[in-house]
Design a protein around this motif. Structure first.
Motif, mmCIF file in Angstrom:
data_model
loop_
_atom_site.group_PDB
_atom_site.id
_atom_site.type_symbol
_atom_site.label_atom_id
_atom_site.label_comp_id
_atom_site.label_asym_id
_atom_site.label_seq_id
_atom_site.Cartn_x
_atom_site.Cartn_y
_atom_site.Cartn_z
ATOM 1 N N PRO A 81 -30.184 -54.167 30.941
ATOM 2 C CA PRO A 81 -28.855 -54.707 30.690
ATOM 3 C C PRO A 81 -28.488 -54.547 29.218
ATOM 4 N N PHE A 82 -27.197 -54.423 28.975
ATOM 5 C CA PHE A 82 -26.683 -54.208 27.630
ATOM 6 C C PHE A 82 -26.380 -55.524 26.938
ATOM 7 N N SER A 83 -26.705 -55.581 25.651
ATOM 8 C CA SER A 83 -26.355 -56.725 24.824
ATOM 9 C C SER A 83 -26.005 -56.193 23.431
ATOM 10 N N PRO A 84 -24.806 -56.460 22.909
ATOM 11 C CA PRO A 84 -24.421 -55.913 21.613
ATOM 12 C C PRO A 84 -25.182 -56.553 20.449
ATOM 13 N N ALA A 85 -25.319 -55.779 19.382
ATOM 14 C CA ALA A 85 -25.917 -56.290 18.143
ATOM 15 C C ALA A 85 -24.805 -56.907 17.309
ATOM 16 N N ARG A 86 -24.800 -58.229 17.208
ATOM 17 C CA ARG A 86 -23.740 -58.907 16.476
ATOM 18 C C ARG A 86 -24.165 -59.290 15.051
ATOM 19 N N LYS A 87 -25.455 -59.389 14.810
ATOM 20 C CA LYS A 87 -25.957 -59.717 13.467
ATOM 21 C C LYS A 87 -26.566 -58.465 12.830
ATOM 22 N N ALA A 88 -27.559 -57.878 13.489
ATOM 23 C CA ALA A 88 -28.149 -56.628 12.991
ATOM 24 C C ALA A 88 -27.062 -55.561 13.038
ATOM 25 N N PRO A 117 -17.716 -61.619 -0.836
ATOM 26 C CA PRO A 117 -17.872 -60.832 -2.061
ATOM 27 C C PRO A 117 -19.318 -60.378 -2.280
ATOM 28 N N LEU A 118 -19.431 -59.144 -2.736
ATOM 29 C CA LEU A 118 -20.730 -58.564 -3.102
ATOM 30 C C LEU A 118 -20.475 -57.689 -4.313
ATOM 31 N N ASP A 119 -21.132 -58.016 -5.430
ATOM 32 C CA ASP A 119 -20.897 -57.274 -6.670
ATOM 33 C C ASP A 119 -21.002 -55.768 -6.438
ATOM 34 N N GLY A 120 -19.966 -55.055 -6.905
ATOM 35 C CA GLY A 120 -19.980 -53.609 -6.861
ATOM 36 C C GLY A 120 -19.436 -52.997 -5.589
ATOM 37 N N TYR A 121 -18.976 -53.826 -4.634
ATOM 38 C CA TYR A 121 -18.508 -53.299 -3.353
ATOM 39 C C TYR A 121 -17.245 -54.006 -2.884
ATOM 40 N N ASP A 122 -16.430 -53.264 -2.170
ATOM 41 C CA ASP A 122 -15.379 -53.816 -1.315
ATOM 42 C C ASP A 122 -15.916 -53.587 0.086
ATOM 43 N N ARG A 123 -15.882 -54.587 0.945
ATOM 44 C CA ARG A 123 -16.533 -54.422 2.248
ATOM 45 C C ARG A 123 -15.935 -55.322 3.311
ATOM 46 N N GLY A 124 -16.272 -54.983 4.550
ATOM 47 C CA GLY A 124 -15.849 -55.783 5.685
ATOM 48 C C GLY A 124 -16.495 -55.261 6.952
ATOM 49 N N ASP A 125 -16.188 -55.934 8.047
ATOM 50 C CA ASP A 125 -16.820 -55.623 9.329
ATOM 51 C C ASP A 125 -15.803 -55.263 10.394
ATOM 52 N N VAL A 126 -16.245 -54.408 11.311
ATOM 53 C CA VAL A 126 -15.527 -54.106 12.539
ATOM 54 C C VAL A 126 -16.543 -54.180 13.664
ATOM 55 N N SER A 127 -16.049 -54.187 14.884
ATOM 56 C CA SER A 127 -16.927 -54.086 16.054
ATOM 57 C C SER A 127 -16.605 -52.791 16.761
ATOM 58 N N ASP A 128 -17.647 -52.108 17.229
ATOM 59 C CA ASP A 128 -17.403 -50.905 18.028
ATOM 60 C C ASP A 128 -16.901 -51.345 19.405
ATOM 61 N N PRO A 129 -16.563 -50.420 20.296
ATOM 62 C CA PRO A 129 -16.005 -50.815 21.604
ATOM 63 C C PRO A 129 -16.938 -51.675 22.453
ATOM 64 N N PHE A 130 -18.212 -51.740 22.045
ATOM 65 C CA PHE A 130 -19.206 -52.471 22.833
ATOM 66 C C PHE A 130 -19.574 -53.813 22.204
ATOM 67 N N GLY A 131 -18.973 -54.131 21.052
ATOM 68 C CA GLY A 131 -19.263 -55.389 20.380
ATOM 69 C C GLY A 131 -20.333 -55.301 19.317
#
Length: 120
Positions: free
Chosen positions: A62-69, A97-111
């Protein structure tokens, strides 16, 4: 003996999700799909790469998305990618905020969580 690099990151996807993976990883993120070796192609899934980033998606049942890793992909223009994501209906969440980076998160179609980072 020494570790000399990272070859790829493996993420899970549900059976039959190859078209959705191509739509997100190739069309939205701009990664190129690469052919899987014949023996591995029988299992389903697909592989993508861009620059030195190699993402392998394998079928898990069964499939389970990686939400933390997650993989953290370096990009050269996060503002332009954010616009492309928005136009594709993909939600971008600002990263803390993380020094030296602009960053953010997305989810792929599977989460699965994908972090996008631009060095400043």
């Amino acid at each position: 003996m020494a570790i000399v690099g990272l070859d790829h990151v493996q993420l899970a996807m549900p059976k039959g999700g190859e078209d959705a993976a191509r739509g997100f990883y190739s069309e939205v993120l701009g990664l190129a799909e690469v052919a899987k070796p014949v023996d591995l192609a029988k299992r389903g899934g697909c592989w993508f790469e861009g620059g030195e980033a190699h993402i392998h998606l394998g079928v898990e049942d069964p499939f389970s998305p990686a939400r933390k890793a997650h993989p953290a992909l370096l990009v050269d223009d996060l503002a332009a990618l954010r616009l492309k994501l928005a136009n594709a209906g993909v939600t971008f969440t600002e990263g803390s905020p993380l020094d030296g980076y602009d960053r953010g998160d997305v989810s792929d179609p599977f989460g699965n969580r994908i972090e996008l980072m631009q060095r400043l």
